[in-house]
Design an enzyme around this catalytic site. Structure first.
Site, PDB file in Angstrom:
ATOM      1  N   HIS A  74       0.823  -1.208   0.000  1.00 58.49           N
ATOM      2  CA  HIS A  74       0.000   0.000   0.000  1.00 58.49           C
ATOM      3  C   HIS A  74       0.859   1.261   0.000  1.00 58.49           C
ATOM      4  O   HIS A  74       0.538   2.251  -0.672  1.00 58.49           O
ATOM      5  CB  HIS A  74      -0.923  -0.025   1.227  1.00 58.49           C
ATOM      6  CG  HIS A  74      -1.756   1.191   1.383  1.00 58.49           C
ATOM      7  ND1 HIS A  74      -1.715   1.976   2.504  1.00 58.49           N
ATOM      8  CD2 HIS A  74      -2.663   1.765   0.554  1.00 58.49           C
ATOM      9  CE1 HIS A  74      -2.560   2.976   2.371  1.00 58.49           C
ATOM     10  NE2 HIS A  74      -3.142   2.883   1.194  1.00 58.49           N
ATOM     11  N   GLU A  77       2.021   1.897  -3.431  1.00 53.57           N
ATOM     12  CA  GLU A  77       0.938   2.492  -4.232  1.00 53.57           C
ATOM     13  C   GLU A  77       0.968   4.017  -4.107  1.00 53.57           C
ATOM     14  O   GLU A  77       0.840   4.742  -5.089  1.00 53.57           O
ATOM     15  CB  GLU A  77      -0.411   1.953  -3.772  1.00 53.57           C
ATOM     16  CG  GLU A  77      -1.604   2.593  -4.467  1.00 53.57           C
ATOM     17  CD  GLU A  77      -2.800   2.724  -3.563  1.00 53.57           C
ATOM     18  OE1 GLU A  77      -3.373   3.830  -3.494  1.00 53.57           O
ATOM     19  OE2 GLU A  77      -3.168   1.727  -2.916  1.00 53.57           O
ATOM     20  N   HIS A  78       1.157   4.507  -2.882  1.00 56.75           N
ATOM     21  CA  HIS A  78       1.261   5.959  -2.672  1.00 56.75           C
ATOM     22  C   HIS A  78       2.478   6.534  -3.395  1.00 56.75           C
ATOM     23  O   HIS A  78       2.401   7.594  -4.029  1.00 56.75           O
ATOM     24  CB  HIS A  78       1.367   6.262  -1.171  1.00 56.75           C
ATOM     25  CG  HIS A  78       0.071   6.230  -0.445  1.00 56.75           C
ATOM     26  ND1 HIS A  78      -0.443   7.329   0.208  1.00 56.75           N
ATOM     27  CD2 HIS A  78      -0.830   5.235  -0.252  1.00 56.75           C
ATOM     28  CE1 HIS A  78      -1.597   7.018   0.777  1.00 56.75           C
ATOM     29  NE2 HIS A  78      -1.849   5.741   0.516  1.00 56.75           N
TER      30      HIS A  78
END
Length: 461
Positions: A74, A77-78
């Site tokens: 995650h 992803e950022h």
């Protein structure tokens, strides 16, 4: 989470009439290609509007993480929005907006996906941007240090300040012993605090390769033209050997597990989860996962479904009740029932009512008319899905990431049509038993003065 197969239900009862009304949508208008570098391309033609959904799916999610680095999928992803050698940090979103498009990304247990939806003449521009960051992501440590704070705040808002999320997190961590599904997608806070920029870079170098990616393009496109464009932009990326994915088989559970969570909340909550099978790629004809899908809908597929009718309307023991099961996934699955207590009612009363309702299914089964109504209701809830270009791309991509082919969707739907009330009764009897049950209870604590009732939402990036 509402089940994956239910979202495919557009074909269930009126497949022929839908095909006649929208002939451009379906297998005949879906095309699959494989580039020499291993990238898979799936194109769904739908010429009803001059728009295109462009998605890139990487088969790398939180289930691929290791202890001590949870949340890195995650976090990466950022970081994918923090620029390349050609595109400065923050420019990606601005450039997509400049051509009138919308874009975002999301991370799950099984995958990470990025998308843009644009007018068809702008497809090449977003394809160029997405292909660039597949191979050329470039962020410095200072950017990482800023963004990891954003992710930690996201965890605080969505999980630590949200009693329902805390309960579900504890339930999952207790139910699973060895499966990486026991870790939250956002990661444990201690892992986020100790994460370094090199962890995100290593994740990127390990998994963000064309031979671990599927590009899905749906909309007003010509497949041959799309193939040439994809070869132009994505074909330059080099394939790489991927890390070995070791099987992490969940041990057989041998009795009830219980966990209690104390957190500020307005009412007590109860969550129950049973170990159940999922659909396997090599066994598309396995009756049980389809029967479990339909069981979830019988219990909670419409306003007057069994659990809502009994627990909420008649007995008034809970304020709400929900059921969840996902038939296709990369890891093991659970069958969930969750509820929040009505004023003056106890968790013990709710558990007793749920068990009584399930025992009625086990002992007496369900009616043929009840099963038919569920299927009709599923269809009515999903009938507009085929009008969504983005929805079609989502359906294809999520199916592929679970290890199935988009071609299997119709096979699944045809199989579900054959499931009988007796088969639904059989899976309830076989799997909704104490040996595979985990129970989580939220013990509500007084709120501090001025404390928000629930965490807010933040955009994925």
């Amino acid at each position: 989470m509402r089940s994956t197969l239910l979202s495919f239900s557009l074909y269930l009862l009126f497949g022929c009439s839908i095909a006649m009304a929208t002939p451009e949508v379906g297998q005949a208008n879906t095309h699959e290609f494989q580039l020499s570098n291993g990238l898979k391309l799936i194109v769904r033609e739908d010429h009803r509007a001059p728009t295109v959904a462009h998605m890139v799916w990487y088969r790398a999610g939180s289930m691929d993480e290791v202890n001590g680095k949870t949340g890195v999928a995650h976090v990466l992803e950022h970081m994918m929005f923090k620029g390349t050698h050609k595109v400065k940090s923050g420019e990606f979103s601005r450039l997509v907006a400049a051509v009138g498009g919308r874009e975002n990304a999301f991370t799950s247990r099984d995958y990470t996906a990025y998308f843009q939806q644009v007018e068809k003449s702008k497809l090449d521009e977003v394809m160029r941007l997405e292909a660039d960051r597949m191979s050329n992501l470039n962020f410095d440590d200072a950017e990482f240090l800023k963004e990891i704070q954003v992710v930690m705040e996201e965890r605080r808002l969505r999980t630590e300040d949200n009693p329902n999320s805390l309960l579900n997190e504890s339930l999952t961590a207790t139910a699973y012993m060895s499966s990486p599904y026991r870790h939250p997608v956002v990661g444990w806070m201690n892992d986020l605090v100790n994460m370094k920029a090199i962890d995100a870079r290593d994740w990127y170098r390990s998994w963000y390769k064309p031979n671990n990616a599927t590009v899905v393009i749906a909309g007003d496109v010509n497949p041959k033209v799309i193939l040439k464009a994809v070869e132009k932009y994505y074909g330059v990326a080099s394939a790489k050997e991927l890390p070995e994915r070791k099987p992490q088989i969940e041990p057989v559970q041998k009795g009830i597990k219980r966990v209690q969570v104390k957190a500020p909340a307005d009412s007590a909550q109860l969550a129950m989860a049973w170990k159940v099978p999922k659909l396997e790629v090599a066994r598309l004809d396995d009756d049980e996962p389809y029967a479990l899908e339909l069981l979830s809908a019988v219990l909670d597929g419409y306003d007057n479904a069994r659990l809502n009718r009994t627990l909420v309307k008649q007995e008034r023991v809970v304020n709400d009740v929900g059921v969840g099961y996902d038939m296709i996934s990369r890891g093991p699955e659970l069958f969930f029932i969750s509820s929040s207590m009505a004023k003056g009612k106890t968790v013990q009363q709710a558990e007793s009512s749920i068990r009584k309702a399930l025992k009625e299914v086990v002992d007496k089964g369900i009616l043929e008319s009840e099963l038919k109504r569920v299927k009709v209701r599923i269809l009515s809830d999903q009938i507009y899905k085929r009008d969504s270009i983005f929805g079609q791309a989502m359906e294809i991509g999520s199916t592929e990431m679970a290890g199935f082919s988009w071609k299997d969707i119709d096979v699944m739907l045809e199989k579900m049509q054959t499931i009988t009330p007796a088969q639904v009764q059989a899976v309830a009897k076989k799997y909704l038993v104490d040996e595979g049950l985990t129970i989580a209870v939220l013990d509500p604590q007084p709120r501090q003065s001025g404390e928000a009732k629930q965490g807010g939402n933040r955009d994925a990036k």
